[in-house]
Design an enzyme around this catalytic site. Structure first.
Site, PDB file in Angstrom:
ATOM      1  N   LYS A 150       0.845  -1.197   0.000  1.00 39.73           N
ATOM      2  CA  LYS A 150       0.000   0.000   0.000  1.00 39.73           C
ATOM      3  C   LYS A 150       0.871   1.234   0.000  1.00 39.73           C
ATOM      4  O   LYS A 150       1.813   1.325   0.785  1.00 39.73           O
ATOM      5  CB  LYS A 150      -0.866  -0.011   1.280  1.00 39.73           C
ATOM      6  CG  LYS A 150      -1.830   1.145   1.377  1.00 39.73           C
ATOM      7  CD  LYS A 150      -3.146   0.837   0.705  1.00 39.73           C
ATOM      8  CE  LYS A 150      -3.985   2.078   0.483  1.00 39.73           C
ATOM      9  NZ  LYS A 150      -3.575   2.873  -0.706  1.00 39.73           N
ATOM     10  N   SER A 169      -7.169   5.857   3.866  1.00 39.33           N
ATOM     11  CA  SER A 169      -7.131   5.014   2.661  1.00 39.33           C
ATOM     12  C   SER A 169      -7.632   3.616   3.004  1.00 39.33           C
ATOM     13  O   SER A 169      -8.369   2.987   2.236  1.00 39.33           O
ATOM     14  CB  SER A 169      -5.697   4.899   2.135  1.00 39.33           C
ATOM     15  OG  SER A 169      -5.406   5.961   1.266  1.00 39.33           O
ATOM     16  N   LYS A 199       5.063   2.473   8.475  1.00 40.01           N
ATOM     17  CA  LYS A 199       3.910   3.315   8.812  1.00 40.01           C
ATOM     18  C   LYS A 199       2.629   2.491   8.989  1.00 40.01           C
ATOM     19  O   LYS A 199       1.894   2.656   9.962  1.00 40.01           O
ATOM     20  CB  LYS A 199       3.716   4.324   7.667  1.00 40.01           C
ATOM     21  CG  LYS A 199       2.836   5.490   7.973  1.00 40.01           C
ATOM     22  CD  LYS A 199       2.580   6.323   6.715  1.00 40.01           C
ATOM     23  CE  LYS A 199       3.804   6.994   6.158  1.00 40.01           C
ATOM     24  NZ  LYS A 199       3.493   7.927   5.045  1.00 40.01           N
ATOM     25  N   ASN A 219      -1.504  19.675  -0.396  1.00 40.22           N
ATOM     26  CA  ASN A 219      -2.603  18.975   0.284  1.00 40.22           C
ATOM     27  C   ASN A 219      -2.305  18.771   1.766  1.00 40.22           C
ATOM     28  O   ASN A 219      -3.130  19.090   2.629  1.00 40.22           O
ATOM     29  CB  ASN A 219      -2.884  17.641  -0.408  1.00 40.22           C
ATOM     30  CG  ASN A 219      -3.982  16.880   0.318  1.00 40.22           C
ATOM     31  OD1 ASN A 219      -3.706  15.987   1.118  1.00 40.22           O
ATOM     32  ND2 ASN A 219      -5.210  17.274   0.106  1.00 40.22           N
ATOM     33  N   LYS A 240       5.250   1.917  -2.967  1.00 40.86           N
ATOM     34  CA  LYS A 240       5.272   3.315  -3.415  1.00 40.86           C
ATOM     35  C   LYS A 240       5.589   3.365  -4.897  1.00 40.86           C
ATOM     36  O   LYS A 240       6.290   2.489  -5.407  1.00 40.86           O
ATOM     37  CB  LYS A 240       6.361   4.083  -2.663  1.00 40.86           C
ATOM     38  CG  LYS A 240       6.202   5.590  -2.728  1.00 40.86           C
ATOM     39  CD  LYS A 240       5.018   6.046  -1.894  1.00 40.86           C
ATOM     40  CE  LYS A 240       5.130   7.426  -1.365  1.00 40.86           C
ATOM     41  NZ  LYS A 240       4.393   7.584  -0.116  1.00 40.86           N
ATOM     42  N   THR A 283      -4.475  13.317   6.009  1.00 41.25           N
ATOM     43  CA  THR A 283      -3.073  13.396   6.441  1.00 41.25           C
ATOM     44  C   THR A 283      -2.890  14.620   7.338  1.00 41.25           C
ATOM     45  O   THR A 283      -2.281  14.537   8.410  1.00 41.25           O
ATOM     46  CB  THR A 283      -2.124  13.440   5.222  1.00 41.25           C
ATOM     47  OG1 THR A 283      -2.494  12.384   4.332  1.00 41.25           O
ATOM     48  CG2 THR A 283      -0.682  13.272   5.637  1.00 41.25           C
TER      49      THR A 283
HETATM   50  N1  GLU Z   1       0.998   8.915   0.048  1.00 39.79           N
HETATM   51  C1  GLU Z   1       0.506   8.821   1.391  1.00 39.79           C
HETATM   52  C2  GLU Z   1       1.623   8.451   2.346  1.00 39.79           C
HETATM   53  O1  GLU Z   1       2.787   8.649   2.084  1.00 39.79           O
HETATM   54  C3  GLU Z   1      -0.726   7.951   1.514  1.00 39.79           C
HETATM   55  C4  GLU Z   1      -0.558   6.536   1.068  1.00 39.79           C
HETATM   56  C5  GLU Z   1      -1.883   5.779   0.992  1.00 39.79           C
HETATM   57  O2  GLU Z   1      -2.916   6.351   1.295  1.00 39.79           O
HETATM   58  O3  GLU Z   1      -1.819   4.610   0.600  1.00 39.79           O
HETATM   59  O4  GLU Z   1       1.369   8.025   3.445  1.00 39.79           O
END
Ligand code: GLU
Length: 415
Positions: free
Chosen positions: A69, A349, A93, A220, A105, A189
């Protein structure tokens, strides 16, 4: 030499936590590199009749806890090691907030400001075509990141559904609410950054009410972190953006600033009742809270020396170099690390994914309440480890997270 390669920074952090946990050496060996990563080159038909080819990556770091994810960023500075590092941080995370996900990612090396809307859509669809075999609701679930948004997720989801021949809304998160997105995802976030900052303030005997707050980055994450911190009573006195830094010691109205930015071609330059200050002046401002919400390596040994705040909560991923981090720790500044502070995004998410799989949708209040509870609980768990072992919140966050991943990898028979 200061460690500016984010993959090296991530590996140093994992190794340090593994040593402190006295974990089996296999744990570091498995976690130091992603399980899989690919580089693709995507041809895009441009409006002028030519073709541009964009290099892109997807890194799938670890799927012990569940499917990979993590977001996809569009940025001219994206490179393979950066994407690998960011996928590593996603593994850590997701485990901190107890989500059933591993880390992934993606990124495309492109400046999206140079593309028309049609070119942007073709590039987004091209990314899905190039990575389709690796994606899936139970395999790898991307989301927005730097310079990507709900519209881009909608195009990507549409492309995926067309290619596989059935509806699968849970394959991307951060979609528009009208098309399977979750309420509260856009602000998630930023809300998490504000909630964890508030928790840190309580531990230091401070109150966010009336606290002076500096925000670096007003995209954002930064804009919602500023709005949510403001609604908890914080006073945003300076905002640093790529083209200007605005300052008002009596506080900047962030609701008005968001409207101004939208009406002003995406720039906050010239916002009424503010003066413009320099980078050096920004980093040296006296305040209670600093929220770095832009990109990696924003805080190095150089500017860390000047910083004069009590709390730093990392809205961005990797904004502090390891050397600067050590310096801030020595200075007694409490850092809420990225893998905790900005975990609200992936938490919502996850809520979106649950709603997609069930086909049953929640209210704004339900999402905000569940996210706030998840962030407060994660903060408390990490804080407890930091107190127990006498380590920084960052080291504690890694230790807490890796312990869980290591346990599951052991149960699965990976070592
Ligand atoms: N890009 C965001 C992060 O770095 C969200 C990732 C997601 O929602 O999967 O945490």
């Amino acid at each position: 030499m200061e460690t500016l390669n984010p993959l090296q920074a991530a590996q140093l952090q994992i190794r340090d936590a593994c040593e402190k946990l006295k974990a089996d050496t296999a744990v570091y060996e498995i976690l130091k590199n992603p399980q899989k990563s690919i580089e693709v080159n995507i041809p895009v038909k441009m409006d002028n009749g030519g073709v541009n080819v964009y290099t892109a990556w997807r890194s799938m770091h670890n799927d012990a806890l569940g499917p990979y994810k993590g977001g996809i960023r569009f940025h001219p500075g994206v490179h393979g090691d950066e994407v690998k590092a960011l996928s590593t941080w996603m593994t850590i995370k997701c485990s901190i907030v107890g989500l059933p996900y591993g880390g992934g990612k993606g990124g495309i090396c492109v400046d999206p400001k140079t593309l028309s809307l049609g070119e942007l859509e073709r590039l987004a669809r091209g990314y899905v075509q190039a990575t389709i075999k690796l994606l899936g609701e139970k395999i790898d679930i991307p989301a927005p990141d730097v310079n990507t948004n709900a519209q881009i997720m909608a195009w990507m989801t549409d492309e995926y559904c067309k290619l596989v021949g059935h509806s699968a809304l849970g394959v991307f998160t951060g979609k528009p609410v009208e098309f399977g997105g979750s309420r509260g995802r856009t602000a998630a976030t930023g809300l998490g950054v504000a909630v964890t900052t508030n928790e840190m303030a309580k531990q230091l005997g401070l109150s966010l009410r009336g606290s002076r707050v500096l925000v670096q980055g007003f995209g954002n994450v930064g804009s919602h972190a500023a709005l949510c911190t403001e609604s908890l009573g914080g006073k945003i006195i300076s905002i640093c953006e790529w083209d200007t830094i605005i300052y008002n010691p009596t506080g900047i109205d962030c609701h008005k600033l968001v409207e101004y930015k939208n009406a002003n071609g995406g720039s906050i330059k010239g916002f009424p009742d503010t003066t413009e200050i320099t980078q050096d002046e920004f980093w040296a401002l006296e305040a209670e809270v600093l929220l770095p919400c832009a990109m990696e390596n924003a805080i190095t040994n150089e500017n860390a020396k000047k910083i004069n705040v009590r709390i730093i909560a990392e809205g961005a991923n990797g904004p502090i170099t390891p050397e600067a981090d050590a310096l801030l720790y020595k200075k007694g500044i409490a850092v809420v690390p990225d893998i905790l502070a900005n975990a609200g995004g992936v938490t919502v998410s996850y809520f979106e994914w649950c709603q997609n799989l069930y086909g049953y949708y929640w209210s704004d209040a339900e999402v905000a309440e569940k996210e706030t509870r998840a962030m407060v609980d994660a903060f408390a768990a990490v804080y407890k480890v930091s107190q127990k072992h006498g380590v920084s919140m960052r080291t504690a966050a890694y230790m807490y997270s890796i312990e869980r991943i290591a346990q599951v990898m052991k149960l699965r028979g990976w070592y």
